[in-house]
Design an enzyme around this catalytic site. Structure first.
Site, PDB file in Angstrom:
ATOM      1  N   LYS A 187       0.871  -1.186   0.000  1.00 24.04           N
ATOM      2  CA  LYS A 187       0.000   0.000   0.000  1.00 24.04           C
ATOM      3  C   LYS A 187       0.902   1.229   0.000  1.00 24.04           C
ATOM      4  O   LYS A 187       1.490   1.579   1.019  1.00 24.04           O
ATOM      5  CB  LYS A 187      -0.926   0.054   1.216  1.00 24.04           C
ATOM      6  CG  LYS A 187      -2.007   1.126   1.008  1.00 24.04           C
ATOM      7  CD  LYS A 187      -2.523   1.764   2.261  1.00 24.04           C
ATOM      8  CE  LYS A 187      -1.692   2.861   2.798  1.00 24.04           C
ATOM      9  NZ  LYS A 187      -1.648   4.106   2.009  1.00 24.04           N
ATOM     10  N   GLU A 190      -0.996   7.340  -0.299  1.00 25.21           N
ATOM     11  CA  GLU A 190      -2.044   7.854  -1.186  1.00 25.21           C
ATOM     12  C   GLU A 190      -1.716   9.272  -1.665  1.00 25.21           C
ATOM     13  O   GLU A 190      -2.308   9.776  -2.609  1.00 25.21           O
ATOM     14  CB  GLU A 190      -3.418   7.821  -0.486  1.00 25.21           C
ATOM     15  CG  GLU A 190      -3.564   8.705   0.738  1.00 25.21           C
ATOM     16  CD  GLU A 190      -3.021   8.061   2.020  1.00 25.21           C
ATOM     17  OE1 GLU A 190      -1.956   7.421   1.973  1.00 25.21           O
ATOM     18  OE2 GLU A 190      -3.672   8.216   3.066  1.00 25.21           O
ATOM     19  N   SER A 241       4.525   8.061  10.379  1.00 28.06           N
ATOM     20  CA  SER A 241       4.630   8.851  11.604  1.00 28.06           C
ATOM     21  C   SER A 241       4.572   7.938  12.841  1.00 28.06           C
ATOM     22  O   SER A 241       4.062   6.809  12.770  1.00 28.06           O
ATOM     23  CB  SER A 241       3.492   9.866  11.659  1.00 28.06           C
ATOM     24  OG  SER A 241       2.262   9.192  11.548  1.00 28.06           O
ATOM     25  N   CYS A 296      13.036  11.306   7.195  1.00 27.43           N
ATOM     26  CA  CYS A 296      13.068  10.843   8.582  1.00 27.43           C
ATOM     27  C   CYS A 296      14.476  10.978   9.145  1.00 27.43           C
ATOM     28  O   CYS A 296      14.670  10.929  10.346  1.00 27.43           O
ATOM     29  CB  CYS A 296      12.597   9.409   8.671  1.00 27.43           C
ATOM     30  SG  CYS A 296      13.744   8.286   7.919  1.00 27.43           S
TER      31      CYS A 296
HETATM   32  P1  NAD Z   1       1.742   8.869   7.912  1.00 30.40           P
HETATM   33  O1  NAD Z   1       1.936   8.175   9.201  1.00 30.40           O
HETATM   34  O2  NAD Z   1       0.729   9.937   7.835  1.00 30.40           O
HETATM   35  O3  NAD Z   1       1.340   7.824   6.760  1.00 30.40           O
HETATM   36  C1  NAD Z   1       2.050   6.638   6.575  1.00 30.40           C
HETATM   37  C2  NAD Z   1       1.083   5.575   6.057  1.00 30.40           C
HETATM   38  O4  NAD Z   1       0.079   5.357   7.041  1.00 30.40           O
HETATM   39  C3  NAD Z   1       0.382   6.001   4.786  1.00 30.40           C
HETATM   40  O5  NAD Z   1       0.396   4.922   3.893  1.00 30.40           O
HETATM   41  C4  NAD Z   1      -1.026   6.366   5.232  1.00 30.40           C
HETATM   42  O6  NAD Z   1      -2.003   6.008   4.292  1.00 30.40           O
HETATM   43  C5  NAD Z   1      -1.223   5.567   6.503  1.00 30.40           C
HETATM   44  N1  NAD Z   1      -2.029   6.282   7.514  1.00 30.40           N
HETATM   45  C6  NAD Z   1      -2.019   7.603   7.811  1.00 30.40           C
HETATM   46  N2  NAD Z   1      -2.855   7.873   8.828  1.00 30.40           N
HETATM   47  C7  NAD Z   1      -3.404   6.690   9.197  1.00 30.40           C
HETATM   48  C8  NAD Z   1      -4.333   6.294  10.201  1.00 30.40           C
HETATM   49  N3  NAD Z   1      -4.879   7.174  11.033  1.00 30.40           N
HETATM   50  N4  NAD Z   1      -4.645   4.984  10.327  1.00 30.40           N
HETATM   51  C9  NAD Z   1      -4.108   4.059   9.484  1.00 30.40           C
HETATM   52  N5  NAD Z   1      -3.232   4.401   8.510  1.00 30.40           N
HETATM   53  C10 NAD Z   1      -2.880   5.682   8.366  1.00 30.40           C
HETATM   54  O7  NAD Z   1       3.195   9.375   7.451  1.00 30.40           O
HETATM   55  P2  NAD Z   1       3.556  10.300   6.192  1.00 30.40           P
HETATM   56  O8  NAD Z   1       3.090  11.689   6.446  1.00 30.40           O
HETATM   57  O9  NAD Z   1       3.151   9.646   4.933  1.00 30.40           O
HETATM   58  O10 NAD Z   1       5.153  10.249   6.252  1.00 30.40           O
HETATM   59  C11 NAD Z   1       5.915  11.099   7.080  1.00 30.40           C
HETATM   60  C12 NAD Z   1       6.281  10.428   8.379  1.00 30.40           C
HETATM   61  O11 NAD Z   1       6.966   9.207   8.108  1.00 30.40           O
HETATM   62  C13 NAD Z   1       7.241  11.249   9.230  1.00 30.40           C
HETATM   63  O12 NAD Z   1       6.856  11.155  10.574  1.00 30.40           O
HETATM   64  C14 NAD Z   1       8.586  10.581   9.002  1.00 30.40           C
HETATM   65  O13 NAD Z   1       9.533  10.766  10.042  1.00 30.40           O
HETATM   66  C15 NAD Z   1       8.165   9.161   8.893  1.00 30.40           C
HETATM   67  N6  NAD Z   1       9.166   8.365   8.198  1.00 30.40           N
HETATM   68  C16 NAD Z   1       9.921   7.530   8.962  1.00 30.40           C
HETATM   69  C17 NAD Z   1      10.920   6.792   8.375  1.00 30.40           C
HETATM   70  C18 NAD Z   1      11.784   5.891   9.212  1.00 30.40           C
HETATM   71  O14 NAD Z   1      12.569   5.147   8.636  1.00 30.40           O
HETATM   72  N7  NAD Z   1      11.683   5.896  10.523  1.00 30.40           N
HETATM   73  C19 NAD Z   1      11.141   6.874   6.985  1.00 30.40           C
HETATM   74  C20 NAD Z   1      10.323   7.728   6.233  1.00 30.40           C
HETATM   75  C21 NAD Z   1       9.338   8.467   6.858  1.00 30.40           C
END
Ligand code: NAD
Length: 507
Positions: A187, A190, A241, A296
């Protein structure tokens, strides 16, 4: 991050709607709900992405389950060879995929090109499975009794990915999982689905993998929750996140799955008085403002020790002022837009908050008008005189905003870094081996750079943080990926016709 979900479209009939990839075919999702995919530099509408349903996910899992028995029996070297072919296809399409990333996500073209380079490196590393998947054995664990441990694939794995590395992060998982003999459901984010659409199309056109071995389900929360709960999925890789990482970790574990959940970050860069300043500044600029701070591994707190502050901060402001902010497709642009106008507004309000908390805004990127008015831009921003208790020093901002905290000693710096709830990456800039050694030994972070600003490990080493930046035990890629995507079976055997054995096998 989860606060920045794109808005739902009313009725956009003139743009194409993305499809899922299930059982070797691109198929329409069974949903009436879609989101706009927009170009953050211009606000232009690029496509619509379906918010697939639980039924769409179920179709994908079923296809993956059906493909598994034959795929796991495919010789390991044959699975590895498919990775060689995938590598070559990605190399030939590197520029094209990079352009899609820049258009869809915003990072500059050279940065996007480097991202696809990292994705290629993952495929190269996964192609080593005939060696890395080997088990262990020992003869004569008892008289004429031998013991062998085999690694075996497990079944269907799911991966849920963030917006900021739309090509690389899915490749932390897909090649390793598939090369180990599992089947896979992805997945993508989006917000930025175009790069994976292109990669799946490449794989499809090459007829690289049997139908059902890899599947793609576009969507949001419903698909994520479905992946966590689905009894047909054996394990889940998540990146995003910290809040959602925790939800996914707990929900998947409750359903009995193995899970690795990589979360958010607040990365510190410590500068010692003996650091080589011009090189240190170059590294901090790349770390804090590259990809508009949406990594990240982005350095978001600069901790200056003693006299380092007055040596590094003026040089940093001067260098950051020179960065051109604009559309990442244009040559010479150093900082592209944030992923969406929602994220732009959130990052601007973080700068307001820093100022209200008492930080000194010595470089202010809030006003990006003129040519950049239509896009999601925030320029490089430096907040000086930040103290450890301020929220801008503690929480992830995920934008081009650098907070500077002054301390007097290395001990104070380490204490400050270790007080963070996150522990993803951290860097130290010094010419002292003893200081660097002390730092890497005592710093609570999963990835440490010494005179390197973005110390993201290469594919053949594991990637992940500690504390709230990671839930699970096996990290992404490197040797950990093979452990995550296989389970071990240990065989203890003897043969009576081959001479004496004990009465009990331990004799
Ligand atoms: P996000 O958490 O909003 O989304 C990540 C995934 O989770 C997406 O596919 C999204 O569809 C899904 N999602 C979002 N909200 C959800 C919910 N309430 N319930 C279920 N699924 C949900 O993250 P983002 O904004 O796409 O990416 C940025 C974040 O990712 C930052 O916090 C960054 O630090 C982190 N990140 C971490 C790493 C790492 O290796 N630790 C790497 C890249 C990004």
């Amino acid at each position: 991050m989860s606060t920045a979900m794109p808005t739902r479209t009313a009725d956009a009939t003139d743009v194409r709607t993305l499809r899922n990839y299930v059982g070797g075919q691109f198929v329409e999702a069974a949903t009436n709900e879609h989101l706009d995919v927009t170009e953050p530099a211009t606000g232009a509408l690029l496509a619509r992405v379906p918010l697939s349903s639980a039924a769409d996910l179920d179709d994908a899992v079923r296809a993956a389950q059906e493909a598994f028995p034959k795929w796991r029996r495919t010789p390991t070297i044959e699975r590895a060879r498919r990775m060689f072919t995938l590598r070559q296809a990605l190399v030939e399409n590197q520029e094209r995929i990079a352009r899609l990333i820049t258009q869809d996500m915003g990072k500059t073209l050279p940065d996007a090109f480097a991202e696809v380079g990292r994705a290629i490196e993952m495929v190269e590393c996964a192609s080593a499975v005939p060696t890395t998947m080997q088990g262990r054995n020992l003869e004569n664990v008892a008289t004429n009794v031998d013991c062998e441990t085999y690694r075996q694939p497990i079944g269907v794995f799911g991966a849920i990915c963030p917006f900021n590395f739309p090509a690389m992060v899915p490749m932390w998982f897909l090649p390793f999982s598939v090369a180990c003999g599992n089947t896979f459901v992805l997945k993508p984010s989006e917000q930025v689905p175009l790069a994976q659409e292109a990669i799946f199309q490449l794989i499809h056109d090459l007829e690289l993998l049997p139908p059902g071995v890899i599947n793609l389900v576009n969507g949001g929360r419903e698909v994520v929750e479905g992946i966590c709960d689905h009894p047909g999925i054996a394990g889940v890789s998540f990146v995003g996140s910290a809040t959602v990482a925790k939800l996914v970790y707990e929900r998947s574990a409750r359903a009995g799955k193995r899970v690795q959940a990589l979360g958010g970050a607040k990365n510190h860069m410590v500068v010692m008085p003996d650091a080589v300043i011009d090189k240190t500044v170059e590294n901090i600029i790349g770390s804090s403002f590259g990809a508009a701070g949406q990594r990240c591994m982005a350095g978001s707190v600069l901790v200056t020790v003693g006299s380092a502050h007055d040596r590094v901060v003026p040089a940093l402001i001067a260098a950051a002022e020179k960065l051109r902010v604009g559309n990442g497709l244009e040559k010479g642009v150093g900082v592209g837009p944030l992923v969406s106008s929602e994220r732009r507004d959130i990052v601007r309000s973080w700068i307001d908050k820093g100022a209200a908390e008492g930080a000194n805004v010595v470089l202010d990127g809030r006003d990006e008008s003129g040519d950049n008015a239509a896009g999601a831009f925030v320029g490089p921003t430096i907040l000086d005189d930040v103290t450890a208790d301020m929220e801008v020093a503690r929480e992830e901002i995920f934008g081009p905003v650098l907070s500077v905290v002054k301390v007097e000693t290395l001990d104070e710096a380490i204490e400050l870094v270790n007080s963070s709830r996150y522990g993803n990456g951290s860097s130290i800039f010094t010419e002292s081996g003893a200081v660097a050694r002390r730092y890497r030994h005592d710093c609570d972070a999963g990835m440490i750079g010494v005179n390197i600003g973005v110390a993201a490990p290469v594919a053949f080493f594991p990637f992940s943080g500690w504390k709230d930046s990671f839930l699970g035990d096996l990290h992404a890629h490197g040797g950990d990926a093979i452990d995550f995507y296989t389970r071990k079976t240990t065989v203890t055997s003897r043969w009576y016709s081959d001479g004496e054995t004990g009465k009990f096998f331990v004799e």
